[in-house]
Design a protein around this motif. Structure first.
Motif, short mmCIF file in Angstrom:
data_model
loop_
_atom_site.label_atom_id
_atom_site.label_comp_id
_atom_site.label_asym_id
_atom_site.label_seq_id
_atom_site.Cartn_x
_atom_site.Cartn_y
_atom_site.Cartn_z
N SER A 202 96.11 27.20 -5.90
CA SER A 202 95.58 27.13 -4.54
C SER A 202 96.09 28.29 -3.69
N THR A 205 94.07 31.33 -4.38
CA THR A 205 92.68 31.26 -3.92
C THR A 205 92.58 31.07 -2.42
N VAL A 207 93.72 28.57 -0.55
CA VAL A 207 93.68 27.18 -0.09
C VAL A 207 95.11 26.75 0.22
N GLY A 212 96.46 21.57 -2.23
CA GLY A 212 95.88 21.89 -3.53
C GLY A 212 96.70 21.31 -4.67
#
Length: 237
Positions: A202, A205, A207, A212
């Protein structure tokens, strides 16, 4: 001087995702979850850990081969699709030259180039057929030339990641004789690994890493709990 200093000290924080990272995520996520659920399910039905170890190893072997094959086929499909479109583009440049030039011109027009710059850009790009085709593949079709070794690399990366992930939930069963005791250790170890895996995935990416990590951990826990409960119900215990 100050502008130069700011320029050199400015750091971009955009994610630069790699094909290797994608393969590891695919293989590791399934490798952690599926054998974990299998071991939990078997723990609800049998007390002999040796049976779970054998079944777990068989699943990891089969799963890694299946996942690796899937990665290989995906890589080959990408390469075959690119080559097919490449052939079409070369044919269109030969048979629909003016139409293809107009498509290049439209691209630069949408970028806000003046008519003069559009004409110069079209003339320059269309001098070289290979460069022209490469331009059309990238900007008209959104296709980058794939690595010819991508399919085999993807198969290896995904398969190996699946094995590494699958051995984590299975490892306690090698050392603990009772299946339910081994399951308790497996749950603790695997949930921690799932959270760590989800956290870093996460984070890379963009997030929220904690959320996550918790999501990935809860998915793995839910799968294992469902498998364990179903095995208990079927076994009648």
């Amino acid at each position: 001087m100050q502008d130069t200093y700011l320029h050199h000290n400015h750091q971009e924080k955009h994610l630069k995702s790699s094909e290797l990272l994608t393969d590891i995520v695919i293989g590791m996520s399934d490798g952690l979850t599926v054998p974990f659920a299998l071991a939990a399910g078997l723990s609800g039905a049998v007390s002999n850990t040796s049976l779970i170890v054998v079944a777990g190893i068989a699943e990891i072997a089969a799963g890694s081969i299946a996942m690796g094959l899937g990665g290989y086929l995906a890589g080959k499909t990408e390469q075959d699709h690119y080559n097919s479109e490449l052939k079409i583009e070369y044919d269109e440049i030969e048979t629909k030259t003016e139409v293809e030039k107009e498509e290049v011109r439209i691209f630069f027009r949408e970028w806000g180039f003046s008519k003069e710059l559009q004409d110069k850009a079209v003339e320059e790009i269309c001098k070289d057929k290979d460069r022209w085709v490469e331009f059309m593949m990238k900007h008209e079709l959104g296709l980058d030339k794939p690595d010819p070794k991508r399919a085999s690399k993807s198969a290896f990366n995904i398969g190996l990641s699946y094995v590494m992930g699958g051995l984590i939930p299975l490892s306690p069963y090698f050392f603990v004789a009772n299946s339910e005791d081994a399951l308790k250790v497996s749950v603790g170890v695997t949930l921690i690994c799932l959270f760590v895996f989800g956290y870093f995935k996460s984070k890379m990416t963009g997030v929220n890493p904690v959320i996550g990590g918790l999501k990935v951990m809860m998915i793995g826990a839910a799968a294992a709990a469902a498998a364990f409960a179903i095995a208990k119900v079927i076994d009648g215990k």
